[in-house]
Design a protein around this motif. Sequence first.
Motif, PDB file in Angstrom:
ATOM      1  N   PRO A  68      -1.871  17.544 -52.124  1.00  8.98           N
ATOM      2  CA  PRO A  68      -0.687  16.675 -52.196  1.00  8.98           C
ATOM      3  C   PRO A  68      -0.929  15.458 -51.305  1.00  8.98           C
ATOM      4  O   PRO A  68      -1.545  15.572 -50.239  1.00  8.98           O
ATOM      5  CB  PRO A  68       0.433  17.563 -51.647  1.00  8.98           C
ATOM      6  CG  PRO A  68      -0.048  18.966 -51.841  1.00  8.98           C
ATOM      7  CD  PRO A  68      -1.531  18.908 -51.669  1.00  8.98           C
ATOM      8  N   ALA A  69      -0.463  14.292 -51.736  1.00  9.55           N
ATOM      9  CA  ALA A  69      -0.773  13.051 -51.017  1.00  9.55           C
ATOM     10  C   ALA A  69      -0.289  13.082 -49.567  1.00  9.55           C
ATOM     11  O   ALA A  69      -0.985  12.600 -48.660  1.00  9.55           O
ATOM     12  CB  ALA A  69      -0.155  11.864 -51.757  1.00  9.55           C
ATOM     13  N   GLY A  70       0.898  13.641 -49.334  1.00  8.69           N
ATOM     14  CA  GLY A  70       1.410  13.722 -47.976  1.00  8.69           C
ATOM     15  C   GLY A  70       0.516  14.573 -47.089  1.00  8.69           C
ATOM     16  O   GLY A  70       0.253  14.234 -45.923  1.00  8.69           O
ATOM     17  N   GLN A  71       0.037  15.684 -47.643  1.00  8.70           N
ATOM     18  CA  GLN A  71      -0.861  16.558 -46.885  1.00  8.70           C
ATOM     19  C   GLN A  71      -2.179  15.854 -46.601  1.00  8.70           C
ATOM     20  O   GLN A  71      -2.751  15.992 -45.512  1.00  8.70           O
ATOM     21  CB  GLN A  71      -1.103  17.853 -47.652  1.00  8.70           C
ATOM     22  CG  GLN A  71      -1.914  18.894 -46.864  1.00  8.70           C
ATOM     23  CD  GLN A  71      -2.153  20.167 -47.663  1.00  8.70           C
ATOM     24  OE1 GLN A  71      -1.432  20.482 -48.606  1.00  8.70           O
ATOM     25  NE2 GLN A  71      -3.183  20.915 -47.285  1.00  8.70           N
ATOM     26  N   LEU A  72      -2.649  15.073 -47.568  1.00 10.36           N
ATOM     27  CA  LEU A  72      -3.899  14.334 -47.366  1.00 10.36           C
ATOM     28  C   LEU A  72      -3.747  13.334 -46.217  1.00 10.36           C
ATOM     29  O   LEU A  72      -4.649  13.206 -45.375  1.00 10.36           O
ATOM     30  CB  LEU A  72      -4.299  13.615 -48.655  1.00 10.36           C
ATOM     31  CG  LEU A  72      -5.574  12.759 -48.587  1.00 10.36           C
ATOM     32  CD1 LEU A  72      -6.772  13.576 -48.120  1.00 10.36           C
ATOM     33  CD2 LEU A  72      -5.862  12.112 -49.935  1.00 10.36           C
ATOM     34  N   VAL A  73      -2.628  12.642 -46.166  1.00  2.00           N
ATOM     35  CA  VAL A  73      -2.376  11.718 -45.052  1.00  2.00           C
ATOM     36  C   VAL A  73      -2.407  12.475 -43.727  1.00  2.00           C
ATOM     37  O   VAL A  73      -3.021  12.025 -42.745  1.00  2.00           O
ATOM     38  CB  VAL A  73      -1.024  10.986 -45.227  1.00  2.00           C
ATOM     39  CG1 VAL A  73      -0.682  10.180 -43.969  1.00  2.00           C
ATOM     40  CG2 VAL A  73      -1.069  10.059 -46.435  1.00  2.00           C
ATOM     41  N   GLU A  74      -1.771  13.646 -43.688  1.00  2.00           N
ATOM     42  CA  GLU A  74      -1.743  14.446 -42.454  1.00  2.00           C
ATOM     43  C   GLU A  74      -3.144  14.901 -42.057  1.00  2.00           C
ATOM     44  O   GLU A  74      -3.504  14.863 -40.870  1.00  2.00           O
ATOM     45  CB  GLU A  74      -0.827  15.655 -42.645  1.00  2.00           C
ATOM     46  CG  GLU A  74       0.654  15.287 -42.768  1.00  2.00           C
ATOM     47  CD  GLU A  74       1.507  16.444 -43.238  1.00  2.00           C
ATOM     48  OE1 GLU A  74       0.961  17.560 -43.422  1.00  2.00           O
ATOM     49  OE2 GLU A  74       2.719  16.237 -43.437  1.00  2.00           O
ATOM     50  N   VAL A  75      -3.949  15.315 -43.035  1.00  2.00           N
ATOM     51  CA  VAL A  75      -5.325  15.743 -42.752  1.00  2.00           C
ATOM     52  C   VAL A  75      -6.149  14.575 -42.229  1.00  2.00           C
ATOM     53  O   VAL A  75      -6.894  14.701 -41.244  1.00  2.00           O
ATOM     54  CB  VAL A  75      -5.978  16.344 -44.023  1.00  2.00           C
ATOM     55  CG1 VAL A  75      -7.481  16.551 -43.823  1.00  2.00           C
ATOM     56  CG2 VAL A  75      -5.309  17.662 -44.384  1.00  2.00           C
TER      57      VAL A  75
END
Length: 357
Positions: A332-339
Amino acid sequence: MPSVPTDLFPHPIVQAPMAGGVAVPQLAAAVSEAGGLGFLAAGYKTADGMYQEIKQLRGLTARPFGVNLFLPQPETADPAAVGVYAHQLAGEASWYETELGDPDSGRDDGYDAKLAVLLDNPVPVVSFHFGVPAREVLDSLRRVGTYTLATATTAEEARAVERAGADAVIAQGVEAGGHQGTHRDVPEADGSGVGLLSLVAQVRESVGIPVVAAGGIMRGGQIAAVLAAGAAAAQLGTAFVAAHESGAHALHKQALTSPLYVRTELTRAFSGRPARALVNRFLREHGPYAPAAYPDVHHLTAPLRKAAAKAGDAQGMALWAGQGHRMARELPAGQLVEVLAAELAAARAALSDGDAR
């Protein structure tokens, strides 16, 4: 107005405005909600289509976001060369049971109408690709509170961006997927693009405005590297193509890490302008013969690409991708930003530890 773009968002992570249906409102909203800067791509859309997407995005997030515009292109194409290329593509049209598109379908991409919408309904950020907007355009956007950026692929282009009055410049390295944002399409310069780290350093020493680094960035450690080189933020495109909210075709997402596609090339095959894509059959067979004719070739091949996607044939699609494509992560894009933010923090901590020793 913010002095640097990251005054608008917590993480120095910008989602590239990928035209052609990838940068949809759901993707931009997820990135912005996670603390990056999500972007809509107005390229190849009507002014009303852009407006409807902005309305949809505003319904999904109250955080800052951006909209990207393509600059109108001069008429430099040789109609005879476009005609020859159309003849070469006749077999593709027959294979996919479709007609070739009309190469004379328009050059300005509805630029003036889109600007009017963005002045009447201001958005936080607007960026420009394929050139430098007029100073009065940038001034008018500033007056309504919009932060502006424009792409540059050389230090000379970056200086032109600064002279025009943009708030920041996007330094796009040759590693970047999709279209190179060169200000002029010069066929003799094909293949002579500058790598991102060299470009960021050159641009940083050439202009006084903030620099956003773009091209091949897939990991937080790479973001740390461009920030250390002087960039204020990093713009990632291919990294978000595989995101769950991305509007990219499923075959495009799969191709990023498929063993069938081992490398990328800059090609004119699909649009008539240099753009980096995964090497597939269409690129191999037609790339060497495609003329310098944008957006003529884009209009010409659009029905072929659409038909290939409908047929589930990735070998006939434009699989835009940067050089780091094999590092794509389906998240998910939000998770990618967090990673990415966590990787960036870890890389910075490692650098600090090294300095302390």
